[in-house]
Design an enzyme around this catalytic site. Structure first.
Site, short mmCIF file in Angstrom:
data_model
loop_
_atom_site.label_atom_id
_atom_site.label_comp_id
_atom_site.label_asym_id
_atom_site.label_seq_id
_atom_site.Cartn_x
_atom_site.Cartn_y
_atom_site.Cartn_z
CG ASN A 115 -0.41 0.69 2.42
OD1 ASN A 115 -0.46 1.92 2.52
ND2 ASN A 115 0.15 -0.09 3.34
NE ARG A 116 1.46 4.05 -5.66
CZ ARG A 116 1.67 2.99 -6.43
NH1 ARG A 116 2.48 2.02 -6.04
NH2 ARG A 116 1.09 2.92 -7.61
CG MET A 117 -3.40 3.17 1.89
SD MET A 117 -4.44 2.78 0.49
CE MET A 117 -5.98 3.53 0.98
CG PHE A 119 -0.53 9.36 6.93
CD1 PHE A 119 -0.50 8.00 7.21
CD2 PHE A 119 0.41 10.19 7.56
CE1 PHE A 119 0.43 7.48 8.11
CE2 PHE A 119 1.33 9.68 8.46
CZ PHE A 119 1.35 8.32 8.72
CB SER A 177 3.43 5.58 7.31
OG SER A 177 2.50 4.95 8.13
CG ASN A 179 3.14 4.63 1.63
OD1 ASN A 179 3.95 4.24 0.79
ND2 ASN A 179 2.41 3.79 2.35
CB THR A 180 4.02 10.60 5.04
OG1 THR A 180 2.65 10.21 4.96
CG2 THR A 180 4.11 12.08 5.35
CE LYS A 215 2.43 0.14 12.80
NZ LYS A 215 1.05 -0.05 12.32
CG ASN A 244 4.04 1.27 9.53
OD1 ASN A 244 3.37 0.81 8.60
ND2 ASN A 244 3.72 2.36 10.19
C1 LIG Z 1 -3.78 -1.00 3.53
C2 LIG Z 1 -2.94 -0.74 4.73
C3 LIG Z 1 -3.00 0.50 5.35
C4 LIG Z 1 -2.22 0.74 6.48
N1 LIG Z 1 -2.30 1.96 7.09
C5 LIG Z 1 -1.61 2.18 8.23
C6 LIG Z 1 -1.73 3.40 8.91
O1 LIG Z 1 -2.50 4.28 8.54
N2 LIG Z 1 -0.97 3.59 10.03
C7 LIG Z 1 -0.11 2.62 10.50
O2 LIG Z 1 0.54 2.84 11.52
N3 LIG Z 1 0.01 1.43 9.87
C8 LIG Z 1 -0.72 1.20 8.75
N4 LIG Z 1 -0.59 0.00 8.11
C9 LIG Z 1 0.37 -1.00 8.64
C10 LIG Z 1 -0.29 -2.00 9.56
O3 LIG Z 1 -0.82 -1.40 10.70
C11 LIG Z 1 0.74 -3.08 9.99
O4 LIG Z 1 1.76 -2.45 10.74
C12 LIG Z 1 1.36 -3.78 8.78
O5 LIG Z 1 0.41 -3.98 7.77
C13 LIG Z 1 1.96 -5.14 9.17
O6 LIG Z 1 0.97 -6.02 9.66
P1 LIG Z 1 0.27 -7.17 8.74
O7 LIG Z 1 1.37 -7.89 8.03
O8 LIG Z 1 -0.51 -7.99 9.70
O9 LIG Z 1 -0.62 -6.42 7.79
C14 LIG Z 1 -1.36 -0.27 6.99
C15 LIG Z 1 -1.31 -1.53 6.35
C16 LIG Z 1 -2.09 -1.77 5.24
C17 LIG Z 1 -2.03 -3.12 4.59
#
Ligand SMILES: Cc1cc2nc3c(=O)[nH]c(=O)nc-3n(C[C@H](O)[C@H](O)[C@H](O)COP(=O)(O)O)c2cc1C
Length: 365
Positions: A115-117, A119, A177, A179-180, A215, A244
Site C-alpha cells: 500500500n501507498r495510501m 495517510f 509509514s 508513504n509520507t 510505532k 510498520n
Molecule cells: C492497507 C494498509 C494500510 C495501512 N495503514 C496504516 C496506517 O494508517 N498507520 C499505521 O501505523 N500502519 C498502517 N498499516 C500498517 C499495519 O498497521 C501493519 O503495521 C502492517 O500492515 C503489518 O501487519 P500485517 O502484516 O498484519 O498487515 C497499513 C497496512 C495496510 C495493509
C-alpha cells in the site's frame, strides 16, 4: 463447510482492493458486518489470554492493526469480531486525500499487500467526534500522524494527543509509514528524542496519563535500532509497536505487483519484523511493553512474536485473505500453544524465546 467469508471473497476480490475495503467498512458501519464476519462470538475469552498492561485489562492479546479503520468508523464492530483491542487511524490533524489511486495492491500468490495510501484521513475533528459519541467499552487505541504539507511536525502530533487523550485507551505516534515523505527520518535519535520529550510534556498537560506508544519501521539499521531503544527508555514512553510495513522487497515475492512502490505487509514481512522485535526487546531490557505486528497469519506466528518479546500482537493483511474467522483460530491456537509449553498466562510466555536462545544481535553500549 466453507465459512461465509471464503464464499464471498472471490466476488469481493474481483473489485479493486480499495473498493472492496470501502465496501466491507460500509457494511460494518451499517450493521451488516455479519455478512463478512459470520455470527459474532459472545463466548468470553479464556482467562489464560487475559493481561493487564498500563492498568488496562486486555481480554486477549490479538488486536486489529492501524490502517483498516483510519477514521474510527467501526471500532466496536471490529472488537465484536473477537479482537482484544482495536487501533484506529492513522489520523492526521486536517483532512487530506492521500496519494493518487491505485494505491493498494494485493499480492495474491504471496498472500501479501503493498500500500501507498499516504495517510488518507478524514482528520481529527471527525475522528474525535466519533470517538466522543461512542459508549466506551473495549480497548481502542488511536494512531496519530502528521499532514503531508505541515510546517510543524511536532505540532501535528501534539494536536493529535491533546484532542484524543481522553477518548482513547492508548495513543500511537506513527513515525514509520513509508508513504509520507520524510516521516521515517523522525526515527533518527537526534529528531526522535526531542520530539518524544515534547509529546510527553503535551500528554502531561492534558492531565490524562493515557499510554503513549511509538510505532517503528522494520527497515532500521542496527545503529538506528539501538538509538530508538535508548530514546524510548530515556523519554519514558510507554511502549513500542514493532513494526510498520517494509520498503524492502524480499526475493521470494512472485506476484506481478511486487514492484509497486509502497509498504509491503503480510507473511513476507514476518521474519524481519519479528527479528527486529526480538532486538528491541533485548535493547529495552524487558522494561517496555511491546506490540508485535507484521505478517501474522496464524497462531504460531502470533506465538513467535510473544516469545520474541511482544505482550500484545496485531494483524491486518491476513484478515483480508482469511476473513474474521482467523481471529478465533489464532486465539484458540494460542491457548493450545501456551498450555503445551506449560505457561499459565500470556505474560509468562512474553520473551520466553530469549531464555533459551543466547543469540544477541545488538546490545546497548
Ligand atoms: C492497507 C494498509 C494500510 C495501512 N495503514 C496504516 C496506517 O494508517 N498507520 C499505521 O501505523 N500502519 C498502517 N498499516 C500498517 C499495519 O498497521 C501493519 O503495521 C502492517 O500492515 C503489518 O501487519 P500485517 O502484516 O498484519 O498487515 C497499513 C497496512 C495496510 C495493509
Amino acid at each position: 463447510m466453507p465459512r461465509l467469508y471464503q464464499l464471498i471473497r472471490p466476488a469481493l476480490w474481483r473489485l479493486p482492493a480499495e473498493t472492496a475495503h470501502a465496501l466491507t467498512l460500509r457494511a460494518f458501519e451499517g450493521g451488516a458486518g455479519w455478512f463478512f464476519g459470520g455470527p459474532v462470538s459472545r463466548e468470553p475469552d479464556p482467562p489464560i489470554l487475559a493481561q493487564c498492561l498500563w492498568g488496562v485489562n486486555f481480554p486477549n492479546p490479538v488486536g486489529l492493526a492501524a490502517g483498516y479503520d483510519k477514521d474510527a468508523r467501526v471500532p466496536d464492530a471490529m472488537r465484536r469480531l473477537g479482537f482484544g483491542f482495536v487501533e484506529v487511524g492513522t489520523v492526521t490533524p486536517r483532512p487530506q486525500p492521500g496519494n493518487p489511486k491505485p494505491r493498494l495492491f494485493r499480492l495474491e500468490e504471496d498472500r501479501a499487500v503493498i500500500n501507498r495510501m499516504g495517510f488518507n484521513s478524514g482528520g481529527l475533528d471527525a475522528v474525535a467526534e466519533r470517538l466522543a459519541r461512542r459508549v466506551r467499552s473495549g480497548i481502542v487505541g488511536v494512531n496519530l500522524g502528521k499532514n503531508r504539507d505541515t510546517e510543524d511536525t511536532a505540532a501535528d502530533y501534539a494536536e493529535g494527543i491533546s484532542r484524543t487523550a481522553r477518548l482513547a485507551d492508548y495513543l500511537v505516534v506513527n513515525v514509520s509509514s513509508p508513504n509520507t515523505p520524510g516521516l521515517r527520518d523522525l526515527q533518527r535519535s537526534t529528531l526522535l528524542g526531542p520530539l518524544l520529550q515534547r509529546l510527553m510534556d503535551v500528554r502531561e498537560a492534558t492531565g490524562c496519563r493515557v499510554p503513549l506508544l511509538v510505532k517503528i519501521a522494520p527497515d532500521l539499521t542496527s545503529e538506528e535500532c539501538r538509538d530508538i531503544a535508548q530514546v524510548a527508555l530515556d523519554t519514558g514512553i510507554d511502549g513500542l509497536i514493532v513494526s510498520n510495513t517494509t520498503v524492502a522487497r524480499p526475493p521470494e515475492l512472485v506476484s506481478r505487483h511486487a514492484h509497486q512502490a509502497g509498504g509491503l505487509s503480510g507473511p513476507p514481512l514476518a521474519g524481519a519484523s519479528t527479528a527486529l522485535l526480538a532486538d528491541i526487546y533485548r535493547l529495552t531490557q524487558r522494561r517496555l511493553p511491546l506490540i508485535g505486528v507484521g505478517g501474522i497469519a496464524n497462531a504460531a506466528d502470533a506465538y513467535a512474536k510473544i516469545r520474541a518479546g511482544a505482550s500484545l500482537v496485531q494483524l491486518y493483511t491476513a484478515l483480508l485473505y482469511a476473513g474474521p474467522d482467523l481471529i478465533g483460530q489464532i486465539k484458540s491456537g494460542l491457548v493450545d500453544l501456551l498450555r503445551r509449553d506449560g505457561f499459565g498466562s500470556i505474560a509468562e510466555a512474553v520473551g520466553s524465546a530469549h531464555d533459551t536462545e543466547p543469540a544477541q544481535r545488538f546490545t546497548l553500549a
